[in-house]
Motif scaffolding. Structure first.
Motif, mmCIF file in Angstrom:
data_model
loop_
_atom_site.group_PDB
_atom_site.id
_atom_site.type_symbol
_atom_site.label_atom_id
_atom_site.label_comp_id
_atom_site.label_asym_id
_atom_site.label_seq_id
_atom_site.Cartn_x
_atom_site.Cartn_y
_atom_site.Cartn_z
ATOM 1 N N GLY A 35 0.814 -1.205 0.000
ATOM 2 C CA GLY A 35 0.000 0.000 0.000
ATOM 3 C C GLY A 35 0.844 1.250 0.000
ATOM 4 N N SER A 36 0.175 2.363 -0.177
ATOM 5 C CA SER A 36 0.841 3.659 -0.312
ATOM 6 C C SER A 36 1.328 4.201 1.033
ATOM 7 N N VAL A 37 2.338 5.029 0.936
ATOM 8 C CA VAL A 37 2.879 5.736 2.096
ATOM 9 C C VAL A 37 2.093 7.034 2.249
ATOM 10 N N ASP A 38 1.521 7.252 3.421
ATOM 11 C CA ASP A 38 0.771 8.478 3.688
ATOM 12 C C ASP A 38 1.726 9.631 3.966
ATOM 13 N N ASP A 39 1.236 10.843 3.770
ATOM 14 C CA ASP A 39 2.038 12.042 4.070
ATOM 15 C C ASP A 39 2.541 11.992 5.507
ATOM 16 N N GLY A 40 3.827 12.248 5.681
ATOM 17 C CA GLY A 40 4.423 12.291 7.015
ATOM 18 C C GLY A 40 4.859 10.943 7.553
ATOM 19 N N GLU A 41 4.564 9.866 6.850
ATOM 20 C CA GLU A 41 4.949 8.525 7.307
ATOM 21 C C GLU A 41 6.330 8.151 6.777
ATOM 22 N N THR A 42 7.057 7.371 7.558
ATOM 23 C CA THR A 42 8.265 6.723 7.054
ATOM 24 C C THR A 42 7.822 5.448 6.342
ATOM 25 N N TYR A 43 8.733 4.857 5.588
ATOM 26 C CA TYR A 43 8.416 3.583 4.926
ATOM 27 C C TYR A 43 8.079 2.510 5.962
ATOM 28 N N GLU A 44 8.824 2.509 7.062
ATOM 29 C CA GLU A 44 8.598 1.499 8.096
ATOM 30 C C GLU A 44 7.233 1.690 8.767
ATOM 31 N N GLU A 45 6.846 2.929 8.997
ATOM 32 C CA GLU A 45 5.526 3.192 9.580
ATOM 33 C C GLU A 45 4.418 2.760 8.621
#
Length: 148
Positions: A35-45
């Protein structure tokens, strides 16, 4: 070309098998949770959130052992989704330490209807839409030295 950042999880069990999930809206369409990375998220999060949202697995049930990428694919035919021409993906190999009973594809917003554990070499390229095939070939070769 504009690519949306995303993550994909390859969960591996103690027998060396990897988890694939069947899409809820298409029979025999098996893939890794992603899934996509949300704004402000790291890849790990994003990885932790996507695994929880898509298959109900808690962070404590797996351990990241390898990260590779980015890998790119385009939607094709000049199509865009939300202003993007494709995805840029970071893949994570994770050792799954939980029980199969901890995997739940019947989530609040289900994306999958089933899951199974397979040997990496048993992955079938026909399970994927054309646009994702080259990425999966590369990922399986780089992570497991497997040609599909």
């Amino acid at each position: 070309m504009k690519y949306r950042s995303s993550v994909a999880a390859i969960l591996r069990n103690v027998h060396g098998k990897i988890l694939v999930c069947e899409r809820v809206n298409e029979a025999q369409a098996w893939q890794f949770p992603q899934g996509s990375v949300d704004d402000g998220e790291t890849y790990e999060e994003a990885l932790g959130r996507e695994i929880l949202e898509e298959i109900g697995v808690q962070l404590t049930a797996y351990r990241v052992v390898l990260r590779k990428g980015p890998f790119f694919y385009e939607f094709g035919d000049g199509r865009t989704k939300r202003g993007y021409h494709g995805k840029e993906q970071i893949y994570f190999l994770c050792d799954f330490r939980g029980e199969d009973s901890e995997i739940n594809v019947a989530t609040e917003h289900p994306e999958f209807r089933a899951f199974q554990w397979i040997r990496p070499g048993d992955f079938q390229i026909a399970w994927l839409p054309e646009m994702k095939r080259e990425v999966y070939r590369t990922v399986l070769a780089e992570f497991f030295d497997v040609k599909i």
